[in-house]
Design a protein around this motif. Structure first.
Motif, PDB file in Angstrom:
ATOM      1  N   LEU A 130      -1.297  34.194 -30.641  1.00 37.09           N
ATOM      2  CA  LEU A 130      -2.039  34.747 -29.513  1.00 37.09           C
ATOM      3  C   LEU A 130      -2.654  36.075 -29.924  1.00 37.09           C
ATOM      4  O   LEU A 130      -2.087  36.808 -30.744  1.00 37.09           O
ATOM      5  CB  LEU A 130      -1.105  34.959 -28.317  1.00 37.09           C
ATOM      6  N   VAL A 131      -3.822  36.400 -29.369  1.00 35.53           N
ATOM      7  CA  VAL A 131      -4.412  37.715 -29.617  1.00 35.53           C
ATOM      8  C   VAL A 131      -4.032  38.631 -28.464  1.00 35.53           C
ATOM      9  O   VAL A 131      -3.983  38.213 -27.301  1.00 35.53           O
ATOM     10  CB  VAL A 131      -5.943  37.653 -29.797  1.00 35.53           C
ATOM     11  N   GLY A 132      -3.739  39.874 -28.807  1.00 36.39           N
ATOM     12  CA  GLY A 132      -3.284  40.798 -27.780  1.00 36.39           C
ATOM     13  C   GLY A 132      -3.632  42.227 -28.119  1.00 36.39           C
ATOM     14  O   GLY A 132      -4.304  42.516 -29.112  1.00 36.39           O
ATOM     15  N   ALA A 133      -3.159  43.138 -27.284  1.00 39.62           N
ATOM     16  CA  ALA A 133      -3.360  44.567 -27.498  1.00 39.62           C
ATOM     17  C   ALA A 133      -2.127  45.315 -27.020  1.00 39.62           C
ATOM     18  O   ALA A 133      -1.434  44.875 -26.090  1.00 39.62           O
ATOM     19  CB  ALA A 133      -4.598  45.060 -26.755  1.00 39.62           C
ATOM     20  N   LEU A 134      -1.862  46.443 -27.653  1.00 38.10           N
ATOM     21  CA  LEU A 134      -0.750  47.299 -27.251  1.00 38.10           C
ATOM     22  C   LEU A 134      -1.174  48.122 -26.051  1.00 38.10           C
ATOM     23  O   LEU A 134      -2.113  48.921 -26.126  1.00 38.10           O
ATOM     24  CB  LEU A 134      -0.343  48.211 -28.409  1.00 38.10           C
ATOM     25  N   ALA A 135      -0.499  47.921 -24.919  1.00 31.06           N
ATOM     26  CA  ALA A 135      -0.852  48.624 -23.685  1.00 31.06           C
ATOM     27  C   ALA A 135      -0.212  50.009 -23.640  1.00 31.06           C
ATOM     28  O   ALA A 135       0.691  50.333 -24.428  1.00 31.06           O
ATOM     29  CB  ALA A 135      -0.415  47.800 -22.474  1.00 31.06           C
ATOM     30  N   GLN A 136      -0.645  50.805 -22.704  1.00 36.29           N
ATOM     31  CA  GLN A 136      -0.154  52.178 -22.568  1.00 36.29           C
ATOM     32  C   GLN A 136       1.313  52.226 -22.165  1.00 36.29           C
ATOM     33  O   GLN A 136       1.985  53.232 -22.398  1.00 36.29           O
ATOM     34  CB  GLN A 136      -1.015  52.945 -21.570  1.00 36.29           C
ATOM     35  N   ASP A 137       1.819  51.140 -21.553  1.00 39.36           N
ATOM     36  CA  ASP A 137       3.233  51.118 -21.171  1.00 39.36           C
ATOM     37  C   ASP A 137       4.126  50.540 -22.269  1.00 39.36           C
ATOM     38  O   ASP A 137       5.303  50.285 -22.044  1.00 39.36           O
ATOM     39  CB  ASP A 137       3.417  50.338 -19.858  1.00 39.36           C
TER      40      ASP A 137
END
Length: 284
Positions: free
Chosen positions: A10-17
């Motif tokens: 899966l493609v994702g991103a590191l969120a601020q939380d």
């Protein structure tokens, strides 16, 4: 932003939380799993505002609970710069060099070479050394991820075509074989854990980085010492071939390369980009 590939490609991103938010729905539904990051990069201008919203909102899966893979598992091309630091040139040749009394030519002459894209591995894997009777070395580098199709771009404009940056190790078999052969074994291009988008790296031509093996520092340098800087590499390679979204350029390594052995752990640290930790094992 820090984008990644995790769990089942899966493609994702590191969120601020601190969670990983899924971005897989932003690429075409039937995109092959290994091509999802390339697709996301190609669509970035269309989707980046949505990505920014998800990063700000969070609510994904805790980072500690996901398996981070190679953040770009299948680029169309994987370029690499040969001997792109003067001090590395000195340690490779000369009286006490790895290749004794050999004239070592830098990127100014050799320009570049291609590595097999199948050599890419992520932080979920390991560096696998295939033979016990040969020397294999670590090489600390910056991975430059191309963001837009470009051909014959000038160095002045080249950085506008960069999507982001990632820690990259160029593992190398020493010997007389062709450079592409010696550097293209499976697992010989570890990258990750994230691609940091270019907007968060204001000056990629001045990045500090260092490499340790089992906690011992082996390499430490800055991209300002590159013979061909990142923008120049893009100019040189795009003169020959069209660069595609998701393509990777490995910038070359500074002095301090050394042998790695099964059982050791290699850590590449780039404060503005990330830290890549890779165990070394023998091939089974």
């Amino acid at each position: 932003m820090r984008v990644c590939v995790f769990d089942d490609q899966l493609v994702g991103a590191l969120a601020q939380d601190g969670t990983i938010v899924d971005l897989s729905d932003l690429v075409p539904e039937h995109t092959p799993a290994d091509d999802r990051m390339t697709a996301l990069i190609g669509l970035w201008q269309e989707v980046k505002s949505v990505v920014a919203e998800r990063v700000a909102t969070g609510g994904g899966k805790p980072e500690a609970e996901v398996v981070l893979r190679a953040p770009q598992p299948k680029p169309r091309n994987l370029f690499a710069a040969p001997v792109n630091y003067h001090k590395h040139q000195q340690e490779m040749g000369g009286e006490n060099g790895v290749y004794t009394d050999r004239k070592i030519l830098t990127a100014e002459v050799r320009k570049g070479f291609l590595k097999a894209t199948t050599s890419i591995v992520g932080p979920d894997g390991a560096i696998e050394l295939p033979w016990e009777d040969r020397r294999f070395d670590h090489e600390a580098e910056i991975g430059v991820i191309i963001g837009r199709t470009t051909s014959r771009v000038s160095a002045d404009e080249a950085l506008d075509y960069v999507f982001g940056y990632t820690p990259l190790l160029d593992i190398t078999l020493r010997g007389e074989e062709d450079r592409s052969f010696r550097k293209s074994f499976d697992t010989f291009t570890p990258i990750g854990p994230y691609i940091v988008t270019a907007d968060e790296v204001p000056n990629p031509e001045a990045l500090d980085f260092w490499l340790t093996v089992d906690g011992e520092e082996r390499q430490r340098s800055n991209t300002s010492y590159l013979i061909y800087g990142i923008a120049k590499l893009i100019e040189v390679y795009s003169e020959v071939m069209t660069l595609q979204p998701g393509d990777i350029i490995a910038t070359g390594t500074p002095e301090g390369v050394g042998q790695i052995l099964p059982g050791e752990t290699v850590v590449l640290s780039i404060p503005e980009v990330g830290e890549l930790t890779m165990p070394v094992v023998g091939r089974k």
